[in-house]
Design a protein around this motif. Structure first.
Motif, mmCIF file in Angstrom:
data_model
loop_
_atom_site.group_PDB
_atom_site.id
_atom_site.type_symbol
_atom_site.label_atom_id
_atom_site.label_comp_id
_atom_site.label_asym_id
_atom_site.label_seq_id
_atom_site.Cartn_x
_atom_site.Cartn_y
_atom_site.Cartn_z
ATOM 1 N N GLN A 148 -5.283 12.591 10.976
ATOM 2 C CA GLN A 148 -6.730 12.746 10.882
ATOM 3 C C GLN A 148 -7.140 13.968 10.072
ATOM 4 N N ASP A 149 -6.344 15.027 10.037
ATOM 5 C CA ASP A 149 -6.731 16.234 9.326
ATOM 6 C C ASP A 149 -6.175 16.311 7.907
ATOM 7 N N GLU A 150 -5.476 15.300 7.443
ATOM 8 C CA GLU A 150 -4.930 15.292 6.094
ATOM 9 C C GLU A 150 -5.999 14.925 5.084
ATOM 10 N N GLU A 151 -5.668 15.167 3.821
ATOM 11 C CA GLU A 151 -6.606 14.832 2.752
ATOM 12 C C GLU A 151 -6.696 13.311 2.580
ATOM 13 N N ILE A 152 -7.698 12.878 1.844
ATOM 14 C CA ILE A 152 -7.957 11.448 1.655
ATOM 15 C C ILE A 152 -6.779 10.794 0.920
ATOM 16 N N GLU A 153 -6.411 9.620 1.402
ATOM 17 C CA GLU A 153 -5.288 8.904 0.835
ATOM 18 C C GLU A 153 -5.766 7.605 0.191
ATOM 19 N N LYS A 154 -5.101 7.208 -0.896
ATOM 20 C CA LYS A 154 -5.412 5.959 -1.581
ATOM 21 C C LYS A 154 -4.269 4.985 -1.349
ATOM 22 N N LEU A 155 -4.628 3.724 -1.089
ATOM 23 C CA LEU A 155 -3.647 2.689 -0.804
ATOM 24 C C LEU A 155 -3.871 1.501 -1.717
ATOM 25 N N GLU A 156 -2.788 0.848 -2.103
ATOM 26 C CA GLU A 156 -2.885 -0.427 -2.803
ATOM 27 C C GLU A 156 -2.369 -1.492 -1.846
ATOM 28 N N VAL A 157 -3.237 -2.456 -1.527
ATOM 29 C CA VAL A 157 -2.878 -3.515 -0.584
ATOM 30 C C VAL A 157 -3.033 -4.870 -1.265
ATOM 31 N N GLU A 158 -2.540 -5.894 -0.611
ATOM 32 C CA GLU A 158 -2.719 -7.274 -1.068
ATOM 33 C C GLU A 158 -4.206 -7.529 -1.310
ATOM 34 N N LYS A 159 -4.540 -8.341 -2.280
ATOM 35 C CA LYS A 159 -5.940 -8.531 -2.656
ATOM 36 C C LYS A 159 -6.805 -8.994 -1.482
ATOM 37 N N LEU A 160 -7.917 -8.284 -1.279
ATOM 38 C CA LEU A 160 -8.904 -8.632 -0.266
ATOM 39 C C LEU A 160 -10.129 -9.209 -0.961
ATOM 40 N N GLU A 161 -10.784 -10.151 -0.337
ATOM 41 C CA GLU A 161 -11.958 -10.785 -0.926
ATOM 42 C C GLU A 161 -13.224 -9.979 -0.628
ATOM 43 N N VAL A 162 -13.312 -8.780 -1.203
ATOM 44 C CA VAL A 162 -14.485 -7.913 -1.063
ATOM 45 C C VAL A 162 -14.809 -7.310 -2.425
ATOM 46 N N GLU A 163 -16.062 -6.894 -2.583
ATOM 47 C CA GLU A 163 -16.511 -6.303 -3.838
ATOM 48 C C GLU A 163 -16.078 -4.832 -3.911
ATOM 49 N N ALA A 164 -15.980 -4.308 -5.127
ATOM 50 C CA ALA A 164 -15.697 -2.885 -5.316
ATOM 51 C C ALA A 164 -16.878 -2.077 -4.793
ATOM 52 N N GLY A 165 -16.603 -1.000 -4.083
ATOM 53 C CA GLY A 165 -17.645 -0.178 -3.492
ATOM 54 C C GLY A 165 -17.992 -0.558 -2.060
ATOM 55 N N ALA A 166 -17.490 -1.689 -1.593
ATOM 56 C CA ALA A 166 -17.769 -2.138 -0.223
ATOM 57 C C ALA A 166 -16.909 -1.360 0.766
ATOM 58 N N GLU A 167 -17.295 -1.413 2.038
ATOM 59 C CA GLU A 167 -16.560 -0.735 3.090
ATOM 60 C C GLU A 167 -15.772 -1.763 3.899
ATOM 61 N N VAL A 168 -14.519 -1.421 4.192
ATOM 62 C CA VAL A 168 -13.638 -2.299 4.956
ATOM 63 C C VAL A 168 -13.206 -1.558 6.216
ATOM 64 N N VAL A 169 -13.315 -2.219 7.375
ATOM 65 C CA VAL A 169 -12.877 -1.628 8.638
ATOM 66 C C VAL A 169 -11.664 -2.411 9.136
ATOM 67 N N MET A 170 -10.569 -1.702 9.341
ATOM 68 C CA MET A 170 -9.347 -2.317 9.854
ATOM 69 C C MET A 170 -9.213 -1.916 11.315
ATOM 70 N N ASP A 171 -9.335 -2.886 12.203
ATOM 71 C CA ASP A 171 -9.279 -2.585 13.638
ATOM 72 C C ASP A 171 -7.936 -2.932 14.267
ATOM 73 N N LYS A 172 -7.035 -3.498 13.507
ATOM 74 C CA LYS A 172 -5.693 -3.810 14.011
ATOM 75 C C LYS A 172 -4.742 -2.720 13.515
ATOM 76 N N VAL A 173 -4.653 -1.617 14.272
ATOM 77 C CA VAL A 173 -3.830 -0.462 13.920
ATOM 78 C C VAL A 173 -2.596 -0.471 14.808
ATOM 79 N N VAL A 174 -1.429 -0.282 14.201
ATOM 80 C CA VAL A 174 -0.175 -0.353 14.941
ATOM 81 C C VAL A 174 0.244 1.026 15.464
ATOM 82 N N VAL A 175 0.112 2.084 14.641
ATOM 83 C CA VAL A 175 0.539 3.421 15.032
ATOM 84 C C VAL A 175 -0.540 4.430 14.658
ATOM 85 N N VAL A 176 -0.831 5.383 15.566
ATOM 86 C CA VAL A 176 -1.766 6.467 15.315
ATOM 87 C C VAL A 176 -1.071 7.771 15.670
ATOM 88 N N SER A 177 -1.231 8.780 14.790
ATOM 89 C CA SER A 177 -0.622 10.085 15.047
ATOM 90 C C SER A 177 -1.677 11.167 14.899
#
Length: 94
Positions: free
Chosen positions: A4-33
């Motif tokens: 939570q205190d680290e700098e912002i991270e960028k990820l490349e994931v499998e293509k999602l059907e959303v527009e650029a600039g949209a917000e995505v919420v992922m609620d299926k989280v496997v591990v939290v530290s």
């Protein structure tokens, strides 16, 4: 893994059907530290990651070449570009 205190991270994931600039919420989280590691069974309850879509794109082209020796007609060349979505992690709630 992003804490939570680290700098912002960028990820490349499998293509999602959303527009650029949209917000995505992922609620299926496997591990939290956040100090202590919390592992879900199968998901951590109440944890979610909020990301913003930076862009949609295609990866670098790869060449697929199929060949069988001693056979004159069994050569095949093909290319492929994998589509992806680039996400910027904005917030992690645990």
């Amino acid at each position: 893994m992003l804490k939570q205190d680290e700098e912002i991270e960028k990820l490349e994931v499998e293509k999602l059907e959303v527009e650029a600039g949209a917000e995505v919420v992922m609620d299926k989280v496997v591990v939290v530290s956040n100090g202590a590691i919390k592992v879900g069974t199968p998901y951590v309850s109440g944890a979610k990651v909020t990301c913003k879509v930076e862009k949609q794109g295609k990866a670098k082209k790869i060449t697929i070449f199929k060949y069988k020796s001693k056979k004159g007609s069994t050569r095949r060349k093909q290319g492929h570009r994998q589509p992806y979505t680039k996400l910027v992690v904005e917030k992690i709630e645990a």
